[in-house]
Design a protein around this motif. Structure first.
Motif, mmCIF file in Angstrom:
data_model
loop_
_atom_site.group_PDB
_atom_site.id
_atom_site.type_symbol
_atom_site.label_atom_id
_atom_site.label_comp_id
_atom_site.label_asym_id
_atom_site.label_seq_id
_atom_site.Cartn_x
_atom_site.Cartn_y
_atom_site.Cartn_z
ATOM 1 N N ASN A 26 0.787 -1.243 0.000
ATOM 2 C CA ASN A 26 0.000 0.000 0.000
ATOM 3 C C ASN A 26 0.816 1.288 0.000
ATOM 4 O O ASN A 26 0.355 2.321 0.484
ATOM 5 N N PHE A 27 2.012 1.252 -0.578
ATOM 6 C CA PHE A 27 2.787 2.471 -0.776
ATOM 7 C C PHE A 27 2.482 2.999 -2.178
ATOM 8 O O PHE A 27 2.215 2.225 -3.104
ATOM 9 N N LEU A 28 2.545 4.324 -2.326
ATOM 10 C CA LEU A 28 2.350 4.930 -3.638
ATOM 11 C C LEU A 28 3.604 4.677 -4.469
ATOM 12 O O LEU A 28 4.715 5.003 -4.042
ATOM 13 N N CYS A 29 3.422 4.079 -5.642
ATOM 14 C CA CYS A 29 4.545 3.762 -6.521
ATOM 15 C C CYS A 29 4.255 4.274 -7.927
ATOM 16 O O CYS A 29 3.157 4.105 -8.448
ATOM 17 N N MET A 30 5.262 4.912 -8.501
ATOM 18 C CA MET A 30 5.170 5.393 -9.879
ATOM 19 C C MET A 30 5.890 4.357 -10.747
ATOM 20 O O MET A 30 7.090 4.132 -10.568
ATOM 21 N N PRO A 31 5.190 3.718 -11.669
ATOM 22 C CA PRO A 31 5.764 2.601 -12.421
ATOM 23 C C PRO A 31 6.784 3.030 -13.472
ATOM 24 O O PRO A 31 6.831 4.193 -13.880
ATOM 25 N N GLU A 32 7.575 2.063 -13.918
ATOM 26 C CA GLU A 32 8.500 2.272 -15.040
ATOM 27 C C GLU A 32 7.663 2.529 -16.283
ATOM 28 O O GLU A 32 6.689 1.828 -16.535
ATOM 29 N N ILE A 33 8.033 3.545 -17.057
ATOM 30 C CA ILE A 33 7.224 3.904 -18.220
ATOM 31 C C ILE A 33 7.894 3.563 -19.549
ATOM 32 O O ILE A 33 7.265 3.672 -20.589
ATOM 33 N N SER A 34 9.143 3.126 -19.527
ATOM 34 C CA SER A 34 9.833 2.875 -20.796
ATOM 35 C C SER A 34 9.191 1.733 -21.584
ATOM 36 O O SER A 34 9.134 1.791 -22.817
ATOM 37 N N ARG A 35 8.700 0.716 -20.904
ATOM 38 C CA ARG A 35 8.044 -0.390 -21.619
ATOM 39 C C ARG A 35 6.800 0.113 -22.353
ATOM 40 O O ARG A 35 6.532 -0.299 -23.473
ATOM 41 N N GLN A 36 6.057 1.015 -21.706
ATOM 42 C CA GLN A 36 4.845 1.550 -22.344
ATOM 43 C C GLN A 36 5.204 2.379 -23.578
ATOM 44 O O GLN A 36 4.543 2.274 -24.611
ATOM 45 N N ILE A 37 6.266 3.162 -23.480
ATOM 46 C CA ILE A 37 6.716 3.953 -24.635
ATOM 47 C C ILE A 37 7.144 3.018 -25.763
ATOM 48 O O ILE A 37 6.811 3.230 -26.927
ATOM 49 N N THR A 38 7.846 1.940 -25.416
ATOM 50 C CA THR A 38 8.284 0.947 -26.403
ATOM 51 C C THR A 38 7.081 0.273 -27.063
ATOM 52 O O THR A 38 7.037 0.123 -28.288
ATOM 53 N N LEU A 39 6.090 -0.097 -26.256
ATOM 54 C CA LEU A 39 4.891 -0.753 -26.800
ATOM 55 C C LEU A 39 4.084 0.203 -27.678
ATOM 56 O O LEU A 39 3.575 -0.196 -28.733
ATOM 57 N N ASN A 40 3.979 1.479 -27.265
ATOM 58 C CA ASN A 40 3.268 2.473 -28.083
ATOM 59 C C ASN A 40 3.944 2.647 -29.443
ATOM 60 O O ASN A 40 3.274 2.746 -30.470
ATOM 61 N N ALA A 41 5.271 2.679 -29.444
ATOM 62 C CA ALA A 41 6.026 2.808 -30.701
ATOM 63 C C ALA A 41 5.813 1.576 -31.580
ATOM 64 O O ALA A 41 5.655 1.686 -32.801
ATOM 65 N N ARG A 42 5.797 0.396 -30.940
ATOM 66 C CA ARG A 42 5.591 -0.847 -31.679
ATOM 67 C C ARG A 42 4.235 -0.843 -32.385
ATOM 68 O O ARG A 42 4.122 -1.317 -33.510
ATOM 69 N N GLU A 43 3.226 -0.299 -31.699
ATOM 70 C CA GLU A 43 1.894 -0.191 -32.308
ATOM 71 C C GLU A 43 1.917 0.712 -33.540
ATOM 72 O O GLU A 43 1.098 0.580 -34.424
ATOM 73 N N LYS A 44 2.891 1.633 -33.575
ATOM 74 C CA LYS A 44 3.035 2.548 -34.716
ATOM 75 C C LYS A 44 4.050 2.010 -35.727
ATOM 76 O O LYS A 44 4.455 2.728 -36.634
ATOM 77 N N GLY A 45 4.492 0.764 -35.543
ATOM 78 C CA GLY A 45 5.380 0.122 -36.508
ATOM 79 C C GLY A 45 6.867 0.307 -36.265
ATOM 80 O O GLY A 45 7.684 -0.072 -37.097
ATOM 81 N N ILE A 46 7.254 0.881 -35.124
ATOM 82 C CA ILE A 46 8.676 1.047 -34.806
ATOM 83 C C ILE A 46 9.043 -0.035 -33.785
ATOM 84 O O ILE A 46 8.611 0.021 -32.630
ATOM 85 N N GLU A 47 9.823 -1.020 -34.218
ATOM 86 C CA GLU A 47 10.090 -2.197 -33.389
ATOM 87 C C GLU A 47 10.876 -1.853 -32.121
ATOM 88 O O GLU A 47 10.478 -2.218 -31.040
#
Length: 178
Positions: A26-47
């Motif tokens: 129950n601590f406030l944690c800010m997650p790693e965001i690099s995977r999300q940026i990588t996945l968003n790029a992949r959806e746009k065709g950038i591997e």
């Protein structure tokens, strides 16, 4: 006053697992965001955005981490944990030997954290996956760049010993309570 804590380290060192454990407690944690940026790029065709357009990737990451910091400040909590900090962005740029704007370091100095916990490379738990392309030797090099970057920013670094997720989480929490 809010205490901002970064958990950082090279890839595959158990950062996100400890962040998950802190969140479960129950601590406030800010997650790693690099995977999300990588996945968003992949959806746009950038591997592999980090490999093909490292400056664009890093700009998106820097913006995302600054936004996380600002978002955390709005929360009514004494402690907030970050899965990586703003300085990680230019540590990685140093690792791949790419020049970046001075704003990276300026933002690292503007948005300061209270504690930096560094997870050391740990070969026994290291796993590569679709978003983690580095081998263990590269993970060691990244670790060294992270350590150097935070030291250059005058942060005291607390190295987290290896152990179970619970032991590592307990170590961090005990250190903060001192």
């Amino acid at each position: 006053m809010q205490h901002k804590i970064v958990i950082t380290g090279g890839p595959g060192t158990g950062k996100s697992t400890v962040i998950d454990e802190l969140s479960n407690r129950n601590f406030l944690c800010m997650p790693e965001i690099s995977r999300q940026i990588t996945l968003n790029a992949r959806e746009k065709g950038i591997e592999q955005l980090f490999l093909t357009k490292p400056l664009l990737f890093s700009e998106l990451l820097l913006e995302g981490r600054v936004n996380q910091y600002i978002e955390a400040e709005k929360k009514n909590t004494d402690l907030v944990f970050f899965d990586r900090g703003i300085p990680d962005v230019h540590a990685y740029m140093n690792y791949i030997s790419i020049d970046y704007p001075k704003t990276y370091v300026n933002k690292s100095n503007l948005y300061r954290y209270d504690s930096i916990f560094l997870m050391p490379p740990w070969e026994e738990i290291y796993i590569s996956d679709n978003e983690r392309y580095e081998n263990f030797e590269q993970a060691l090099a990244i670790h060294n760049h992270l350590k150097r970057t935070y030291k250059k920013l005058k942060y005291p670094i607390i190295e987290v010993p290896t152990g179970t997720v619970q032991e590592r989480t307990d170590f961090i929490l005990a250190f903060i309570k001192q």
